[in-house]
Design a protein around this motif. Structure first.
Motif: not given
Length: 249
Positions: A11-18, A20-23, A28-30, A101-111
């Protein structure tokens, strides 16, 4: 058909991969910048106080038992490191909670391939602040009584030798709570229901929490891996719920 669950490290490895994706890089930056500033400040402060904290926690032994200092000193160094780590993690996550919280939303959209969340805007991000900070205060209310109990235990001579492993076990559980709560909160799952869900997934939760805990103990790496932990926790949330509409991450 639901995709199979992963192990904690996966899960952690896949999270790092996610992250680092352009979208997702923008989201992540803030929090990354916030964590970096906080980490530098805490390390500077801890560097000045570290020896004092260890000496205050170390029990005073009679001269004939002085040889035990060579055994106990590494244990209490570990205890102080765990306490400093906990402090950094809790404060960093409180400050970065809306962004996480916002990052979690966007990750869920991707997966999941589904976008049921509002589009990104600064107004939407600001609107999340009261809810996410309230949730962080709830985590703090859960954490503090237990942490105080462990701290008191750490100050009792003789008994305090078991404090470090108890801090470790508690820390693993808290890491699961801390990060998996972001996607759970996004879905308006109550605090008690979220805890009950994690307890039903206890071993999977501890596997993920333990992986996050170990990685976040590594200086500098921990700053980079915090967003990955948010993304990994979101993937955990989606997969462990067995969402049949999930697409590969």
């Amino acid at each position: 058909m639901p995709l199979p669950a992963l192990s904690g490290p996966d899960y952690l490895r896949q999270g790092l991969k996610l992250v680092l994706s352009p979208g997702l890089r923008l989201f992540v930056l803030l929090p990354l910048g916030i964590n970096l500033v906080l980490f530098v400040g805490l390390i500077y402060f801890a560097g000045h106080e570290f020896s004092l904290w260890v000496n205050q926690l170390m029990p005073e032994l009679p001269s004939w038992l002085s040889f035990l200092n060579y055994i106990l000193w590494p244990l209490f160094v570990t205890l102080v490191v765990l306490m400093v780590f906990f402090t950094f993690t809790m404060v960093a996550n409180i400050i970065a909670a809306p962004f996480n919280g916002f990052l979690a939303e966007k990750v869920e959209v991707v997966v999941t391939g589904k976008d049921e969340f509002p589009a990104f805007s600064w107004a939407e991000l600001l609107a999340m602040v009261p809810r996410t900070l309230s949730r962080e205060m709830r985590k703090l209310a859960y954490y503090l009584p237990r942490a105080v109990g462990l701290l008191v235990l750490s100050l009792i001579p003789g008994v305090n030798v078991i404090a470090a492993p108890l801090w470790l076990m508690f820390g693993v559980w808290m890491m699961a709570i801390q990060y998996i709560d972001y996607p759970a909160d996004n879905h308006k799952l109550s605090w008690q229901d979220m805890l009950a869900w994690l307890r039903r997934k206890r071993w999977a939760s501890l596997s993920f929490g333990g992986s996050v805990y170990l990685v976040l103990l590594i200086p500098v790496v921990n700053i980079l891996m915090m967003p990955a932990a948010v993304a990994g926790a979101t993937l955990f949330w989606v997969r462990e719920r067995g969402d049949a509409r999930l697409v590969p991450a």
